[in-house]
Design a protein around this motif. Sequence first.
Motif, PDB file in Angstrom:
ATOM      1  N   THR A  16       0.843  -1.185   0.000  1.00 54.32           N
ATOM      2  CA  THR A  16       0.000   0.000   0.000  1.00 54.32           C
ATOM      3  C   THR A  16       0.882   1.240   0.000  1.00 54.32           C
ATOM      4  O   THR A  16       1.959   1.243   0.591  1.00 54.32           O
ATOM      5  CB  THR A  16      -0.958   0.025   1.198  1.00 54.32           C
ATOM      6  OG1 THR A  16      -1.746   1.208   1.125  1.00 54.32           O
ATOM      7  CG2 THR A  16      -0.223  -0.017   2.516  1.00 54.32           C
ATOM      8  N   LEU A  17       0.425   2.248  -0.688  1.00 51.86           N
ATOM      9  CA  LEU A  17       1.130   3.524  -0.660  1.00 51.86           C
ATOM     10  C   LEU A  17       0.643   4.403   0.478  1.00 51.86           C
ATOM     11  O   LEU A  17       1.256   5.417   0.787  1.00 51.86           O
ATOM     12  CB  LEU A  17       0.952   4.258  -1.993  1.00 51.86           C
ATOM     13  CG  LEU A  17       1.592   3.596  -3.202  1.00 51.86           C
ATOM     14  CD1 LEU A  17       1.258   4.372  -4.452  1.00 51.86           C
ATOM     15  CD2 LEU A  17       3.085   3.489  -3.020  1.00 51.86           C
ATOM     16  N   GLY A  21      -2.502   5.322   6.867  1.00 50.75           N
ATOM     17  CA  GLY A  21      -3.910   5.059   7.102  1.00 50.75           C
ATOM     18  C   GLY A  21      -4.862   6.047   6.468  1.00 50.75           C
ATOM     19  O   GLY A  21      -6.071   5.891   6.566  1.00 50.75           O
ATOM     20  N   GLN A  22      -4.351   7.073   5.825  1.00 52.12           N
ATOM     21  CA  GLN A  22      -5.191   8.066   5.164  1.00 52.12           C
ATOM     22  C   GLN A  22      -5.039   7.923   3.658  1.00 52.12           C
ATOM     23  O   GLN A  22      -3.993   7.513   3.161  1.00 52.12           O
ATOM     24  CB  GLN A  22      -4.784   9.478   5.582  1.00 52.12           C
ATOM     25  CG  GLN A  22      -4.929   9.732   7.057  1.00 52.12           C
ATOM     26  CD  GLN A  22      -4.414  11.116   7.432  1.00 52.12           C
ATOM     27  OE1 GLN A  22      -4.017  11.893   6.588  1.00 52.12           O
ATOM     28  NE2 GLN A  22      -4.411  11.406   8.723  1.00 52.12           N
ATOM     29  N   MET A  26      -4.275  11.756  -5.099  1.00 53.26           N
ATOM     30  CA  MET A  26      -3.475  12.558  -6.033  1.00 53.26           C
ATOM     31  C   MET A  26      -1.998  12.201  -5.931  1.00 53.26           C
ATOM     32  O   MET A  26      -1.320  12.006  -6.945  1.00 53.26           O
ATOM     33  CB  MET A  26      -3.657  14.054  -5.755  1.00 53.26           C
ATOM     34  CG  MET A  26      -2.891  14.935  -6.728  1.00 53.26           C
ATOM     35  SD  MET A  26      -2.955  16.680  -6.321  1.00 53.26           S
ATOM     36  CE  MET A  26      -2.015  16.745  -4.823  1.00 53.26           C
ATOM     37  N   GLN A  27      -1.480  12.065  -4.731  1.00 50.33           N
ATOM     38  CA  GLN A  27      -0.077  11.724  -4.548  1.00 50.33           C
ATOM     39  C   GLN A  27       0.218  10.311  -5.054  1.00 50.33           C
ATOM     40  O   GLN A  27       1.286  10.068  -5.625  1.00 50.33           O
ATOM     41  CB  GLN A  27       0.318  11.838  -3.069  1.00 50.33           C
ATOM     42  CG  GLN A  27       0.382  13.244  -2.570  1.00 50.33           C
ATOM     43  CD  GLN A  27      -0.947  13.764  -2.036  1.00 50.33           C
ATOM     44  OE1 GLN A  27      -1.992  13.139  -2.210  1.00 50.33           O
ATOM     45  NE2 GLN A  27      -0.921  14.912  -1.384  1.00 50.33           N
ATOM     46  N   ASN A  28      -0.728   9.386  -4.855  1.00 49.57           N
ATOM     47  CA  ASN A  28      -0.535   8.025  -5.341  1.00 49.57           C
ATOM     48  C   ASN A  28      -0.474   7.984  -6.859  1.00 49.57           C
ATOM     49  O   ASN A  28       0.376   7.311  -7.436  1.00 49.57           O
ATOM     50  CB  ASN A  28      -1.646   7.104  -4.840  1.00 49.57           C
ATOM     51  CG  ASN A  28      -1.600   6.892  -3.352  1.00 49.57           C
ATOM     52  OD1 ASN A  28      -0.605   7.186  -2.700  1.00 49.57           O
ATOM     53  ND2 ASN A  28      -2.679   6.392  -2.797  1.00 49.57           N
ATOM     54  N   THR A  74       3.874   9.901   2.168  1.00 48.96           N
ATOM     55  CA  THR A  74       4.321   8.685   2.845  1.00 48.96           C
ATOM     56  C   THR A  74       5.637   8.196   2.258  1.00 48.96           C
ATOM     57  O   THR A  74       6.018   8.552   1.140  1.00 48.96           O
ATOM     58  CB  THR A  74       3.271   7.570   2.740  1.00 48.96           C
ATOM     59  OG1 THR A  74       3.094   7.224   1.365  1.00 48.96           O
ATOM     60  CG2 THR A  74       1.945   7.989   3.348  1.00 48.96           C
ATOM     61  N   THR A  75       6.313   7.337   3.000  1.00 53.23           N
ATOM     62  CA  THR A  75       7.589   6.787   2.560  1.00 53.23           C
ATOM     63  C   THR A  75       7.462   5.903   1.318  1.00 53.23           C
ATOM     64  O   THR A  75       8.305   5.998   0.429  1.00 53.23           O
ATOM     65  CB  THR A  75       8.243   6.008   3.712  1.00 53.23           C
ATOM     66  OG1 THR A  75       8.419   6.911   4.812  1.00 53.23           O
ATOM     67  CG2 THR A  75       9.587   5.449   3.308  1.00 53.23           C
TER      68      THR A  75
END
Length: 103
Positions: A16-17, A21-22, A26-28, A74-75
Amino acid sequence: MPHALGPVENRPFRFTLNSDGQAHPMQNVMSVGTLVCGLVAFVTGLVPDSHVVASWAGAVGFVGGLLSQYLSATTPERSLNIVGIVGSFVGAALGIFHGGFLP
């Protein structure tokens, strides 16, 4: 360290990207787009006749990847961004070496 003596949980692997948990749609999309541009640029950069595609995909992937890295949350997103940026850079460099942006 009470967890060191307790039973070990075996959770199934799930990629998961959104590791926080949120949802970050757009970032994905930007991270995956950067990765795709990087792969396209790198693969087409290895073929001298496709230098136009490699140059443009590399340039778009590099600039888009930098923007995506700036906006990432996220990382895992940042990891995909770095792989895509490096692939875009190498693909663009190979495309420019083989003939550049114009046919």
